[in-house]
Design a protein around this motif. Structure first.
Motif, PDB file in Angstrom:
ATOM      1  N   ARG A   1    -101.227   5.717  24.861  1.00  0.00           N
ATOM      2  CA  ARG A   1    -101.499   6.026  23.473  1.00  0.00           C
ATOM      3  C   ARG A   1    -102.135   4.637  23.193  1.00  0.00           C
ATOM      4  O   ARG A   1    -101.849   3.705  23.501  1.00  0.00           O
ATOM      5  CB  ARG A   1    -100.262   6.283  22.681  1.00  0.00           C
ATOM      6  CG  ARG A   1     -99.536   7.465  23.300  1.00  0.00           C
ATOM      7  CD  ARG A   1     -97.988   7.611  22.534  1.00  0.00           C
ATOM      8  NE  ARG A   1     -97.871   7.616  21.207  1.00  0.00           N
ATOM      9  CZ  ARG A   1     -96.739   7.406  20.693  1.00  0.00           C
ATOM     10  NH1 ARG A   1     -95.617   6.859  21.022  1.00  0.00           N
ATOM     11  NH2 ARG A   1     -96.908   7.420  19.241  1.00  0.00           N
TER      12      ARG A   1
ATOM     13  N   ASN B   1    -106.086   4.176  17.836  1.00  0.00           N
ATOM     14  CA  ASN B   1    -106.807   5.416  17.679  1.00  0.00           C
ATOM     15  C   ASN B   1    -108.140   5.212  18.190  1.00  0.00           C
ATOM     16  O   ASN B   1    -109.166   6.096  17.872  1.00  0.00           O
ATOM     17  CB  ASN B   1    -106.677   6.086  16.296  1.00  0.00           C
ATOM     18  CG  ASN B   1    -107.073   7.455  16.607  1.00  0.00           C
ATOM     19  OD1 ASN B   1    -106.264   8.196  17.416  1.00  0.00           O
ATOM     20  ND2 ASN B   1    -107.826   8.011  15.902  1.00  0.00           N
TER      21      ASN B   1
ATOM     22  N   ASP C   1    -102.343   4.690  12.497  1.00  0.00           N
ATOM     23  CA  ASP C   1    -100.951   4.664  12.977  1.00  0.00           C
ATOM     24  C   ASP C   1    -100.123   3.639  11.940  1.00  0.00           C
ATOM     25  O   ASP C   1    -100.497   2.542  11.962  1.00  0.00           O
ATOM     26  CB  ASP C   1    -100.619   4.201  14.344  1.00  0.00           C
ATOM     27  CG  ASP C   1     -99.155   4.187  14.549  1.00  0.00           C
ATOM     28  OD1 ASP C   1     -98.453   4.428  13.834  1.00  0.00           O
ATOM     29  OD2 ASP C   1     -98.821   3.896  15.814  1.00  0.00           O
TER      30      ASP C   1
ATOM     31  N   ARG D   1     -97.729  13.548  25.864  1.00  0.00           N
ATOM     32  CA  ARG D   1     -98.864  14.293  25.295  1.00  0.00           C
ATOM     33  C   ARG D   1     -98.515  14.914  23.707  1.00  0.00           C
ATOM     34  O   ARG D   1     -99.366  14.923  23.026  1.00  0.00           O
ATOM     35  CB  ARG D   1     -99.314  15.568  26.149  1.00  0.00           C
ATOM     36  CG  ARG D   1    -100.130  15.165  27.449  1.00  0.00           C
ATOM     37  CD  ARG D   1    -100.587  16.470  28.516  1.00  0.00           C
ATOM     38  NE  ARG D   1    -101.581  15.894  29.300  1.00  0.00           N
ATOM     39  CZ  ARG D   1    -101.075  15.242  30.377  1.00  0.00           C
ATOM     40  NH1 ARG D   1     -99.601  14.836  30.497  1.00  0.00           N
ATOM     41  NH2 ARG D   1    -101.841  14.810  31.289  1.00  0.00           N
ATOM     42  N   ARG D   2     -97.365  15.128  23.612  1.00  0.00           N
ATOM     43  CA  ARG D   2     -96.626  15.405  22.266  1.00  0.00           C
ATOM     44  C   ARG D   2     -97.093  14.153  21.441  1.00  0.00           C
ATOM     45  O   ARG D   2     -97.411  14.383  20.426  1.00  0.00           O
ATOM     46  CB  ARG D   2     -95.301  15.826  22.405  1.00  0.00           C
ATOM     47  CG  ARG D   2     -94.797  16.494  20.905  1.00  0.00           C
ATOM     48  CD  ARG D   2     -93.368  16.550  21.000  1.00  0.00           C
ATOM     49  NE  ARG D   2     -92.680  15.456  21.603  1.00  0.00           N
ATOM     50  CZ  ARG D   2     -91.534  15.465  22.093  1.00  0.00           C
ATOM     51  NH1 ARG D   2     -90.784  16.433  22.190  1.00  0.00           N
ATOM     52  NH2 ARG D   2     -90.714  14.387  22.446  1.00  0.00           N
ATOM     53  N   ASP D   3     -96.732  13.102  21.882  1.00  0.00           N
ATOM     54  CA  ASP D   3     -96.497  11.744  21.221  1.00  0.00           C
ATOM     55  C   ASP D   3     -98.282  11.614  20.753  1.00  0.00           C
ATOM     56  O   ASP D   3     -98.533  11.246  19.538  1.00  0.00           O
ATOM     57  CB  ASP D   3     -96.386  10.726  21.922  1.00  0.00           C
ATOM     58  CG  ASP D   3     -94.738  10.670  22.158  1.00  0.00           C
ATOM     59  OD1 ASP D   3     -93.990  11.289  21.231  1.00  0.00           O
ATOM     60  OD2 ASP D   3     -94.408  10.101  23.262  1.00  0.00           O
ATOM     61  N   ASN D   4     -98.918  11.880  21.914  1.00  0.00           N
ATOM     62  CA  ASN D   4    -100.552  11.548  21.592  1.00  0.00           C
ATOM     63  C   ASN D   4    -100.969  12.658  20.373  1.00  0.00           C
ATOM     64  O   ASN D   4    -101.846  12.027  19.472  1.00  0.00           O
ATOM     65  CB  ASN D   4    -101.293  11.987  23.078  1.00  0.00           C
ATOM     66  CG  ASN D   4    -102.193  10.691  22.958  1.00  0.00           C
ATOM     67  OD1 ASN D   4    -101.991   9.607  22.792  1.00  0.00           O
ATOM     68  ND2 ASN D   4    -103.192  11.373  24.161  1.00  0.00           N
ATOM     69  N   LYS D   5    -100.698  13.803  20.265  1.00  0.00           N
ATOM     70  CA  LYS D   5    -101.097  14.823  19.595  1.00  0.00           C
ATOM     71  C   LYS D   5    -100.544  14.673  18.046  1.00  0.00           C
ATOM     72  O   LYS D   5    -101.093  14.370  17.072  1.00  0.00           O
ATOM     73  CB  LYS D   5    -100.479  16.265  19.874  1.00  0.00           C
ATOM     74  CG  LYS D   5    -100.905  17.212  18.621  1.00  0.00           C
ATOM     75  CD  LYS D   5    -102.387  17.221  18.553  1.00  0.00           C
ATOM     76  CE  LYS D   5    -103.395  17.880  19.442  1.00  0.00           C
ATOM     77  NZ  LYS D   5    -104.641  17.619  18.817  1.00  0.00           N
ATOM     78  N   HIS D   6     -99.339  13.955  17.881  1.00  0.00           N
ATOM     79  CA  HIS D   6     -98.682  13.427  16.815  1.00  0.00           C
ATOM     80  C   HIS D   6     -99.643  12.103  16.290  1.00  0.00           C
ATOM     81  O   HIS D   6     -99.777  12.124  14.984  1.00  0.00           O
ATOM     82  CB  HIS D   6     -96.994  13.117  17.108  1.00  0.00           C
ATOM     83  CG  HIS D   6     -96.504  12.789  15.722  1.00  0.00           C
ATOM     84  ND1 HIS D   6     -96.234  11.296  15.355  1.00  0.00           N
ATOM     85  CD2 HIS D   6     -95.818  13.383  14.705  1.00  0.00           C
ATOM     86  CE1 HIS D   6     -95.811  11.386  14.238  1.00  0.00           C
ATOM     87  NE2 HIS D   6     -95.475  12.504  13.652  1.00  0.00           N
ATOM     88  N   ASP D   7     -99.988  11.361  16.992  1.00  0.00           N
ATOM     89  CA  ASP D   7    -100.874  10.064  16.737  1.00  0.00           C
ATOM     90  C   ASP D   7    -102.089  10.666  16.249  1.00  0.00           C
ATOM     91  O   ASP D   7    -102.756  10.066  14.928  1.00  0.00           O
ATOM     92  CB  ASP D   7    -101.157   9.405  17.927  1.00  0.00           C
ATOM     93  CG  ASP D   7     -99.931   8.622  18.643  1.00  0.00           C
ATOM     94  OD1 ASP D   7     -98.849   8.592  17.994  1.00  0.00           O
ATOM     95  OD2 ASP D   7     -99.984   8.179  19.669  1.00  0.00           O
ATOM     96  N   ASP D   8    -102.340  11.912  16.930  1.00  0.00           N
ATOM     97  CA  ASP D   8    -103.911  12.528  16.199  1.00  0.00           C
ATOM     98  C   ASP D   8    -103.716  12.719  14.524  1.00  0.00           C
ATOM     99  O   ASP D   8    -104.457  12.599  13.819  1.00  0.00           O
ATOM    100  CB  ASP D   8    -104.243  13.591  17.007  1.00  0.00           C
ATOM    101  CG  ASP D   8    -104.913  13.154  18.434  1.00  0.00           C
ATOM    102  OD1 ASP D   8    -105.192  11.946  18.554  1.00  0.00           O
ATOM    103  OD2 ASP D   8    -105.168  14.092  19.087  1.00  0.00           O
ATOM    104  N   TRP D   9    -102.569  13.740  14.383  1.00  0.00           N
ATOM    105  CA  TRP D   9    -102.145  14.126  13.124  1.00  0.00           C
ATOM    106  C   TRP D   9    -101.885  12.852  12.033  1.00  0.00           C
ATOM    107  O   TRP D   9    -102.428  12.863  10.975  1.00  0.00           O
ATOM    108  CB  TRP D   9    -101.037  14.806  13.158  1.00  0.00           C
ATOM    109  CG  TRP D   9    -101.084  16.292  13.725  1.00  0.00           C
ATOM    110  CD1 TRP D   9    -102.258  16.878  14.116  1.00  0.00           C
ATOM    111  CD2 TRP D   9    -100.160  16.836  14.421  1.00  0.00           C
ATOM    112  NE1 TRP D   9    -101.998  18.052  14.855  1.00  0.00           N
ATOM    113  CE2 TRP D   9    -100.748  18.048  15.014  1.00  0.00           C
ATOM    114  CE3 TRP D   9     -98.598  16.626  14.583  1.00  0.00           C
ATOM    115  CZ2 TRP D   9     -99.946  19.062  15.840  1.00  0.00           C
ATOM    116  CZ3 TRP D   9     -98.130  17.398  15.282  1.00  0.00           C
ATOM    117  CH2 TRP D   9     -98.561  18.816  15.876  1.00  0.00           C
TER     118      TRP D   9
END
Length: 116
Positions: A77, A81, A112, A96-104
């Motif tokens: 990550r 960004n 972040d 990948r879930r963490d990565n998507k959360h970072d995008d949000w």
């Protein structure tokens, strides 16, 4: 096909000093932007070939600096960004879930919040 976790584990066990030298070379061949991101002179994510394998520069740098061979499902990550950044201080492991959360978070706040 090479298993990346085994490849990196072999590097860390048998070629760590050489890998650390490669990391130093990669980091010295960057420019630093206003956010502290260390950027290579490539348009896309920098790749690294080393001892018969290839991966992204940021994954290689993270694994070597942390002395950790990541599993396939673990991702690097970018707290900044910026996927072109290879600054080890901006990198952390997640899924990948963490990565998507970072995008949000980035979409909502622009960065972040823990990076501030």
């Amino acid at each position: 096909m090479i298993d990346h976790q085994d490849w990196m584990a072999n590097i860390l066990k048998n070629h760590r000093d050489e890998a650390l030298n490669r990391v130093s070379e990669l980091l010295s061949d960057t420019t630093t932007d206003e956010n502290g991101c260390k950027l290579t002179n490539t348009k896309h994510r920098r790749k690294v070939r080393f001892r018969g394998g290839q991966t992204t520069a940021y994954r290689f740098i993270y694994c070597v600096k942390q002395n950790e061979a990541l599993r396939f499902y673990e991702v690097i990550r970018h707290r900044c960004n910026n996927p072109l950044c290879i600054n080890p201080d901006h990198l952390e492991v997640g899924d990948r879930r963490d990565n998507k959360h970072d995008d949000w978070l980035f979409a909502a706040y622009g960065v972040d919040p823990t990076f501030l």
